[in-house]
Motif scaffolding. Structure first.
Motif, mmCIF file in Angstrom:
data_model
loop_
_atom_site.group_PDB
_atom_site.id
_atom_site.type_symbol
_atom_site.label_atom_id
_atom_site.label_comp_id
_atom_site.label_asym_id
_atom_site.label_seq_id
_atom_site.Cartn_x
_atom_site.Cartn_y
_atom_site.Cartn_z
ATOM 1 N N ASN A 1 73.294 74.004 45.181
ATOM 2 C CA ASN A 1 73.943 72.709 44.994
ATOM 3 C C ASN A 1 75.244 72.618 45.780
ATOM 4 N N GLN B 1 74.345 72.133 49.413
ATOM 5 C CA GLN B 1 73.814 70.770 49.580
ATOM 6 C C GLN B 1 74.957 69.766 49.689
ATOM 7 N N LEU B 2 75.909 69.920 48.762
ATOM 8 C CA LEU B 2 77.044 68.988 48.771
ATOM 9 C C LEU B 2 77.860 69.131 50.048
ATOM 10 N N GLY C 1 75.330 68.824 53.415
ATOM 11 C CA GLY C 1 74.484 67.628 53.441
ATOM 12 C C GLY C 1 75.228 66.350 53.102
ATOM 13 N N VAL C 2 75.916 66.370 51.941
ATOM 14 C CA VAL C 2 76.537 65.134 51.464
ATOM 15 C C VAL C 2 77.849 64.851 52.208
ATOM 16 N N TYR C 3 78.717 65.886 52.338
ATOM 17 C CA TYR C 3 80.027 65.639 52.947
ATOM 18 C C TYR C 3 79.993 65.714 54.472
ATOM 19 N N LYS D 1 77.252 66.086 56.426
ATOM 20 C CA LYS D 1 76.034 65.436 56.936
ATOM 21 C C LYS D 1 75.485 66.176 58.173
ATOM 22 N N LEU E 1 73.221 68.825 57.835
ATOM 23 C CA LEU E 1 71.860 69.310 57.561
ATOM 24 C C LEU E 1 71.203 68.468 56.471
ATOM 25 N N PRO E 2 69.857 68.390 56.483
ATOM 26 C CA PRO E 2 69.185 67.674 55.396
ATOM 27 C C PRO E 2 69.444 68.390 54.071
ATOM 28 N N VAL E 3 69.622 67.608 53.012
ATOM 29 C CA VAL E 3 69.921 68.187 51.708
ATOM 30 C C VAL E 3 68.680 68.826 51.094
ATOM 31 N N GLY E 4 67.533 68.243 51.339
ATOM 32 C CA GLY E 4 66.310 68.785 50.754
ATOM 33 C C GLY E 4 65.102 68.120 51.367
ATOM 34 N N GLY E 5 63.985 68.301 50.680
ATOM 35 C CA GLY E 5 62.753 67.711 51.191
ATOM 36 C C GLY E 5 62.106 68.605 52.220
ATOM 37 N N ARG F 1 57.292 57.204 50.482
ATOM 38 C CA ARG F 1 57.259 58.666 50.383
ATOM 39 C C ARG F 1 57.718 59.010 48.976
ATOM 40 N N ASP G 1 58.782 61.742 46.688
ATOM 41 C CA ASP G 1 59.242 63.122 46.763
ATOM 42 C C ASP G 1 59.281 63.760 45.385
ATOM 43 N N ASN H 1 71.977 64.808 44.787
ATOM 44 C CA ASN H 1 72.600 65.169 46.075
ATOM 45 C C ASN H 1 71.851 64.504 47.231
ATOM 46 N N ARG H 2 70.535 64.500 47.138
ATOM 47 C CA ARG H 2 69.731 63.893 48.209
ATOM 48 C C ARG H 2 69.967 62.384 48.263
ATOM 49 N N ALA I 1 73.233 61.747 49.903
ATOM 50 C CA ALA I 1 73.173 61.964 51.353
ATOM 51 C C ALA I 1 72.343 60.879 52.046
ATOM 52 N N GLU J 1 69.104 60.376 51.629
ATOM 53 C CA GLU J 1 67.722 60.777 51.893
ATOM 54 C C GLU J 1 66.735 60.102 50.947
#
Lengths: 307, 536
Positions: free
Chosen positions: A148, A151-152, A155-157, A159, A161-165, B234, B236, B246-247, B250, B252
């Motif tokens: 987490n 991710q934050l 990804g979030v701050y 930006k 890398l992708p956070v997930g998926g 999609r 997910d 979080n996603r 962001a 996503e």
């Protein structure tokens, strides 16, 4: 050598069979069944479902039916993932889990070795303190929390890398999951390398090499690295099996299509087929890796073969 | 020259394809759990419903407010006695492989749904259909006796056992979706795989990566395709709620179907208007085992119920503002006109309620010297635990010593069904919009051939002949006002007897990006993508 390997393979077979038997009966005897959800089903529906999954047959018949299926490579149906049988789910999820685990293994091992060596060479100086701190953070912080945090941050701050998926063919989606999985493994490797290298660097032959005026890099490469890696080698087997069987949290947090999360979901839902299938798979992975390490040891040290 | 022209044409076509692909509007939906199936006769979760109901459509479907509206049927008539429904299927209703949708598709679907070999968990939702339960039980093996007939290719006739006011609503449920028998026979269990699957809904499934996501694209054969504003969906798998949030942050994901309750304040402060918390047709309650002492004593049940300060559970314990529940039927439930049940004690100051509860406990023989010891069971979940701790504290002040006992879901419900508990946590989300769906939980169980009583979902084993009589009368009453009156009376009888402890009404918890329009909060928490638009 071949005889030793064969003996080890043969001793692994009863372990697998005992595991299947114990798991099968423990699962069936555990309170709660696959249809004990939030809603009670009408008795007729329950009867139909039990018949559909052969749960109305005597337990011993179910057991032998399951064993016969396993020998045919059929691990039965999944009661949660109803559109798939267990063999197919393993076929879909296992390659991804293996890829994720091996990637994390390579990244963690290399990163850990470098970090450990740098820390050892700079013992009690700032690079050592910094690396030890990073290693401790990697080991101590649980991976769901660390996941987490990254991710934050990334990804979030930032930006970056992708956070997930998951996106088939996209390597960038795997950067954070591999990092999170590799971090504790790399930390353990770094600690082992640092400890053993400090020991090796303090030995007489290294001091002799230094007194001869050999450079640090040369001493490391020629005299210190190989003996310092011995304890690491013995850790790599369990380390790899941990990575291959411990990807559950990472797969769940990053929504990845691996086999890890099926195990917990299946256990909580009493999905007998999927629990047994994943258990057998994990036992097989652990046994195979231990076997590989033992055979490697036997190859390196012939005395082991005759013990 | 020809080669140059060919190259230019190809490049142009490729550029066009790429630009149209880039322009495709994709809805990224954080769908929660992993779908176990896409077979409408095998699914059971709301996360599966969100997918299945986009690639299949029933005779009726849901509008943005989740009200039943015409779907594959363009019109229908209902006989005066409420028993026979005749549907006219749209002339332009097509399957995604260009085969026309026919009435026979529903005949095949219902026969398969009730076939004991299919073992469909939710088949009982369509038990109002004539002879369905007997077929499911194996008592009738001639499937032609099922009350579903194809009059002609585009006319379907459904006959019920008894008049059922909520039947149209039940037809919007996935258990009433049509199927393609020919494809199921051809592909067997593999018919739901993306390479084989065929639907009659707005989107068709094109990709399924188990454990990760599914993808659907607009169906060219859907009669309403011109009105679809979203080109792709999609879905997910987002089981980890914190990671899903979080996603979303962001960018996503466009919609989350749940979020961690402790993040509600953060969302309100930082993403104003995006967290949708709305009343939802469901009740969270504690079951009281009335089949044995001490909870067979109404005074003790009353003391336990009135000493629960419900007002703090939603706002403070959970943080998402769930409304306190005193009755059994969620507010806004269909076919339930009339004044909601409200006990007198609900208006009393809490201190007085506690005093009253102490008095009742003393009358039952319990007090400071002889505390009542109860076990409170709940299934493993952070929110269930918080509530259990709060309520056990409330009960402490009336002299009840509570032992908290948590177990995983399967073990928990196994114990409730076996009657192996004092107080147990339970919840109910309505399958269809009708008051009978919750009230039926309190009906006396049915006696089996071996003499044992099957209590079904009535875990507390509450039983009152007058309650049962009223519910039976309501089940076939055609006059909706009279029917609602009968059910209100039944609800009052059960609640006055403290048949269980209602705690709060559920709320739905969605997070919706400002890019999305057409997402309307509704009591069923059903949001079909066909009504939504996404702007970049």
């Amino acid at each position: 050598m071949l005889g030793y390997a064969l003996r080890r393979v043969l001793t692994a077979i009863p372990i697998v069979l005992i595991t299947i038997t114990v798991c099968f009966f423990i699962l069936r005897l555990a309170p709660g069944g696959p249809f004990d959800g939030e809603r009670a089903l009408p008795p007729d529906q329950l009867r139909n479902l039990r018949a559909y999954y052969h749960l109305d047959e005597p337990l011993i018949m179910q057991f032998f039916g399951y064993i016969a299926g396993v020998f045919r490579g059929d691990f039965g149906p999944s009661m949660v993932m109803k559109d798939f049988n267990v063999s197919r789910l393993i076929g879909i999820g296992l390659p991804f889990t293996l890829m994720l685990g091996f990637s994390a293994f390579v990244v963690g091992t290399l990163g850990g070795m470098i970090a450990g060596a740098v820390a050892a060479v700079n013992q009690n100086r700032w690079p050592d303190y910094l690396l030890v701190a990073i290693v401790l953070v990697g080991i101590i912080i649980p991976n769901f929390l660390m996941a987490n945090l990254v991710q934050l941050f990334f990804g979030v701050y930032l930006k970056w890398l992708p956070v997930g998926g998951y996106q088939p063919g996209s390597l960038i989606h795997l950067v954070l999951p591999i990092f999170i999985l590799a971090l504790p493994h790399g930390g353990r490797v770094a600690r082992l390398v640092r400890g053993s290298m400090i020991e090796v660097l303090g030995t007489n032959y290294v001091r002799t090499a230094k007194s001869k005026g050999l450079g640090t890099r040369l001493i490391l490469a020629r005299h210190a690295l190989k003996p310092a890696l011995l304890p690491v080698v013995s850790y790599l087997g369990p380390g790899l099996s941990y990575l291959l069987t411990g990807s559950l949290v990472v797969e769940q947090v990053f929504s990845l299509p691996g086999i890890g999360k099926y195990f917990i979901t299946a256990a909580l839902n009493r999905d007998y087929g999927l629990v047994l299938g994943t258990t057998i798979l994990y036992v097989f992975i652990i046994l195979a890796l231990n076997l590989l390490v033992d055979i490697l040891y036997a190859w390196l040290d012939p005395k082991v073969r005759y013990r | 020259m020809t080669q140059v022209l060919k190259a230019v044409t190809t490049a142009g076509a490729l550029a066009l394809m790429m630009s149209s692909a880039a322009l495709a509007v994709t809805l990224n939906l954080g769908n929660g759990g992993e779908p176990g199936s896409l077979d409408p006769h095998k699914v059971s979760g709301d996360w599966e419903n969100r997918i299945v109901s986009e690639y299949l459509e029933g005779l009726v479907t849901e509008d943005a407010q989740a009200k039943a509206v015409a779907g594959q049927a363009e019109s229908w008539t209902i006989s005066d006695d409420g028993l026979v429904y005749t549907f006219k299927i749209r002339g332009d209703a097509m399957w995604s492989d260009n085969v026309p949708v026919t009435a026979q598709n529903w005949v095949d679907a219902f026969q398969r749904l009730f076939d004991p070999k299919t073992a469909s968990e939710y088949a009982y939702l369509q038990y109002p259909i004539k002879n369905s339960s007997k077929i499911a039980a194996g008592e009738i093996t001639d499937f032609s006796q099922l009350g579903v007939k194809a009059v002609d290719d585009k006319t379907l006739e459904i006959t019920l056992e008894a008049a059922t006011p909520y039947f149209l609503d039940a037809l919007a449920h996935y258990t009433a979706f049509p199927i393609r028998k020919d494809l199921i026979e051809k592909f067997g269990d593999q018919w739901t795989q993306p390479e084989n699957i065929v639907g009659n809904g707005p989107y068709k499934i094109v990709e399924w990566v188990p454990g990760s996501y599914l993808r659907g694209v607009k169906s060219d054969t859907y009669y309403g395709k011109a009105d679809l504003k979203i080109d792709e969906i999609r879905w997910d798998n987002t089981e980890d709620l914190t990671a899903a949030l979080n996603r979303y942050r962001a960018g996503e994901l466009d919609i989350l179907t749940d979020f961690p309750a402790d993040q509600y304040k953060f969302l309100q402060d930082n993403y104003p208007g995006q967290a949708h918390v709305a009343p939802f047709l469901g009740i969270y309650y504690y079951v009281l085992n009335q089949s044995k002492p001490p909870l067979d004593n109404i005074n003790i049940r009353k003391a336990l119920s009135i000493s629960v300060l419900r007002d703090v559970i939603g706002p403070d314990v959970l943080g998402t503002g769930e409304l306190p529940a005193y009755g059994w039927v969620p507010p806004g439930t269909g076919n339930y006109e009339g004044t909601p049940y409200a006990p007198d004690w609900a208006e009393m100051p809490y201190d007085q309620r506690v005093e009253e509860a102490k008095k009742l406990m003393a009358e039952a023989g319990y007090g400071p010297d002889k505390p009542l010891k109860l076990q409170l069971r709940y299934n493993t979940n952070e929110n269930h635990q918080r509530i259990a701790v709060a309520i056990s504290d409330m009960w402490k002040q009336i002299g009840v010593e509570v032992e908290l006992f948590n177990a995983e879901t399967a073990v928990h419900y196994d114990a409730l069904r076996a009657g192996d508990f004092n107080v147990g946590r339970a919840g109910w989300l309505l399958d269809y919009d009708d008051a009978s769906n919750t009230l039926d939980l309190l009906k006396t169980g049915t006696k089996g051939t071996d003499g044992t009583i099957n209590w079904g979902n009535n875990y507390g084993r509450y039983s009152d002949p007058k309650f049962d009589e009223l519910m039976t009368a309501a089940s076939s009453e055609l006059d909706l006002v009279k029917r609602a009156g009968q059910m209100h009376e039944a609800e009052k009888i059960a609640m006055d007897a403290f048949a269980a402890i209602p705690i709060y009404w559920y709320v739905s918890k969605n997070v919706v990006s400002p890019k999305i329009t057409g997402f309307e909060d509704n009591a069923k928490d059903i949001h079909r993508v066909r009504w939504m638009t996404k702007s970049e």
